[in-house]
Structures are given as structure tokens and as C-alpha cells.
Design an enzyme around this catalytic site. Structure first.
Site, PDB file in Angstrom:
ATOM      1  NE  ARG A   1      25.005  34.196  42.027  1.00 11.61           N
ATOM      2  CZ  ARG A   1      26.002  34.810  41.407  1.00 11.61           C
ATOM      3  NH1 ARG A   1      26.365  34.422  40.209  1.00 11.61           N
ATOM      4  NH2 ARG A   1      26.644  35.809  41.976  1.00 11.61           N
TER       5      ARG A   1
ATOM      6  CG  HIS B   1      33.835  26.662  36.060  1.00 10.71           C
ATOM      7  ND1 HIS B   1      32.983  26.353  37.103  1.00 10.71           N
ATOM      8  CD2 HIS B   1      33.845  28.017  35.980  1.00 10.71           C
ATOM      9  CE1 HIS B   1      32.506  27.461  37.623  1.00 10.71           C
ATOM     10  NE2 HIS B   1      33.002  28.484  36.966  1.00 10.71           N
TER      11      HIS B   1
ATOM     12  CG  MET C   1      34.583  34.436  40.099  1.00 14.40           C
ATOM     13  SD  MET C   1      33.670  35.815  40.819  1.00 14.40           S
ATOM     14  CE  MET C   1      32.025  35.195  40.819  1.00 14.40           C
TER      15      MET C   1
HETATM   16  O1  PAF Z   1      32.411  34.420  35.046  1.00 11.22           O
HETATM   17  C1  PAF Z   1      33.058  34.495  36.114  1.00 11.22           C
HETATM   18  O2  PAF Z   1      33.236  33.523  36.849  1.00 11.22           O
HETATM   19  C2  PAF Z   1      33.654  35.830  36.509  1.00 11.22           C
HETATM   20  O3  PAF Z   1      32.830  36.886  36.165  1.00 11.22           O
HETATM   21  C3  PAF Z   1      35.081  36.057  35.969  1.00 11.22           C
HETATM   22  C4  PAF Z   1      35.085  36.131  34.444  1.00 11.22           C
HETATM   23  C5  PAF Z   1      35.996  34.933  36.427  1.00 11.22           C
HETATM   24  C6  PAF Z   1      35.639  37.379  36.494  1.00 11.22           C
HETATM   25  O4  PAF Z   1      35.697  37.396  37.881  1.00 11.22           O
END
Ligand code: PAF
Length: 286
Positions: A188, A38, A31
Site C-alpha cells: 500500500r 515478502h 497477494m
Molecule cells: O498478507 C497477505 O498478503 C494476505 O492476507 C494473504 C496471507 C496472502 C492471504 O490472502
């Protein structure tokens, strides 16, 4: 010569570019507002796959009515720079209208696994997650898809969905990335002021205390939950929402820990809701 990263929005553009990618293709769904957690998924995908697609989509259907979708942190330029530096081939940034066009009415719902924990606190959340992830899987058709252990229930639910719906791909689960003080990386965390950031390390301390007790052969699940509750209660800025010691596969609360188990919790620090977890691997007690 290195190829430049493609940045595409429409489904048609994605499909035509996807056809030219070298196989196997790895997908990292995000997201956005990328952090080290990430980036660890992206690095692993780059290591393991010939091509890597990252999706950036703040999925409205996984936010509840009281959760502030508009305030979710975003920084597309920075995200794209980071992804390019890691050697990502394609970034897909669909709009809500592309993902959920007028008249949209199809949902993917995993049942019992979504009832407890995050599912109980955030009704409808996992329906939004599984729906968008199924759409991402169908659109990108990856051989491997990468998710973080930080969202332990999300991982369990997505693995179940992939098995149940015969998605021909491997769900790869990568370890939680933590700050040096133990705080799990999360978009967050951007909402926390310096004092709250320090207080937020209590999640790690509570999980570690319960894990240490388990390593010292405590097998009573309620005793482990009590250790977590008491550690959280000692931090004035933290307000516990739940603590759990559950079976790793079914996520049902345990009386006795005998096999693989999941310690997890949701805690408010100020207005920010944080989650974290640790896995327990039980050796047989003599
Ligand atoms: O973990 C996340 O960032 C979200 O839940 C995902 C897997 C991208 C789905 O919107």
C-alpha cells in the site's frame, strides 16, 4: 544445472507438480506486488526448506465493499523475475474462478481473535483471509508457511486456525522489514506521494515512543496509548483510526502491561490506510 521456476495456475497442475517437489516444502502466500518484506519471507523459506512455493492471488473475499480491490497494485512480470532470482521452485497464480468456483459456499472463521482491531474496522476481512489461507494450505500441503509480523493480527488468527484445524505445518513468523526511515514495507506504500511517504513515518515514531516509555518502566497501557495518540496527532497528514496496547495472545486491550503485549495502530495518510505494530516483552519491574 539450476531448475527453472514453474509458473502454474490450475489446481490440477499444482497438485501434479507438488508431488515431484523435494520435502520439506515451504509456502509463502502473497497477494503479489512484492516488496522487501515478502522477499525476506521467501529468502527465509529458501534457507529452511528443500522446495519453495509462492502463491500470488489477490484474494477478493478479504476486501470490504468500500475497499478498492480493482485498484490493488499488481505487477506479475516483476514479481516472477524477483521470485526466480531468489530460487523459488513453483509460483501458483490461481484465478478467482479457481479459488471460488460457481456455487462456492464454505468459509473458515476464527471467532474472538477476529473481533477487535483490524477485525472491528474491516468486517469480514479475516473470514476471507482464513478461508483463502486454509485453501492454500490444503492445496500446497507445506511443512512450513511464512507470514510477516507486520500483519500481527493476521499472524495470530492464522496460528489459531492452524492449531484449531490440525493443519500439520509450522507457521513461521518473520520480522517486519522497514525502510531506513522506519516506514514498514507494504504494498500500500505505492499509493503514497513523497510528502505522504514522509508523513507515514509517524507510525514508526509513535510506536517507538511508546516502546521507549515501556522500556523506561511505564506499565500503564492507557499511558502508552496516549503517547501513540499524541505523536500521531502532531502529524497533520495523518488521521488515526485506532491505537491499541493489547495482550499479545488474546488481543484484548490491557489496563496494565505485565507480560508480552502488542502495540498496534491503523492510520490514514491521505486515502491510504496503513497499519503497523511493535511487540513489548516485559521484564519484571523490581
Ligand atoms: O498478507 C497477505 O498478503 C494476505 O492476507 C494473504 C496471507 C496472502 C492471504 O490472502
Amino acid at each position: 544445472m539450476t531448475k527453472s521456476m514453474m509458473i502454474l495456475s490450475t489446481l490440477e497442475e499444482l497438485r501434479s507438480a507438488r508431488a515431484s517437489l523435494d520435502e520439506p516444502v515451504g509456502l509463502v502466500p502473497t497477494m503479489g506486488y512484492l516488496h522487501e518484506g515478502h522477499l525476506s519471507l521467501v529468502r527465509r523459506a529458501v534457507e529452511e526448506c528443500a522446495s519453495v512455493v509462492v502463491s500470488i492471488f489477490v484474494n477478493p473475499t478479504q476486501f470490504g465493499p468500500s475497499e478498492d480491490l480493482a485498484a490493488y497494485p499488481r505487477d506479475m512480470d516483476r514479481d516472477l523475475r524477483l521470485l526466480e532470482s531468489l530460487g523459488v521452485d513453483l509460483v501458483w497464480t490461481p484465478t478467482p474462478e479457481i479459488m471460488y468456483p460457481n456455487g462456492y459456499q464454505t468459509w473458515v472463521q476464527v471467532e474472538a481473535l477476529t473481533d477487535p482491531l483490524e477485525g472491528a474496522m474491516r468486517p469480514g476481512h479475516f473470514r476471507g483471509v482464513t478461508t483463502v489461507v486454509a485453501k492454500l494450505f490444503n492445496s500446497v500441503q507445506p511443512a512450513k508457511a511464512y507470514f510477516g509480523q507486520k500483519d500481527a493480527q493476521q499472524v495470530a488468527v492464522i496460528r489459531r486456525m492452524a492449531r484449531d484445524l490440525n493443519f500439520p505445518l509450522e507457521v513461521v513468523v518473520c520480522p517486519t522489514v522497514r525502510e531506513p526511515n522506519g516506514l514498514a514495507m507494504s504494498s500500500r506504500n505505492a499509493y503514497l506521494d513523497p510528502g505522504q511517504r514522509q508523513a507515514a513515518t509517524v507510525l514508526y515514531r509513535a510506536l517507538s515512543a511508546a516502546k521507549e516509555a515501556h522500556e523506561a518502566d511505564e506499565r500503564n497501557a492507557e499511558a502508552l496509548r496516549t503517547i501513540m495518540r499524541e505523536t500521531l496527532a502532531a502529524e497533520p497528514l495523518a488521521e488515526m483510526q485506532y491505537v491499541s496496547c493489547a495482550d499479545y495472545d488474546t488481543l484484548e486491550e490491557l489496563d496494565t502491561v505485565s507480560g508480552k503485549a502488542l502495540l498496534s495502530m491503523a492510520v490514514f495518510v491521505g486515502k491510504t490506510r496503513l497499519i503497523d505494530n511493535m511487540v513489548l516483552e516485559s521484564k519484571a519491574v523490581a
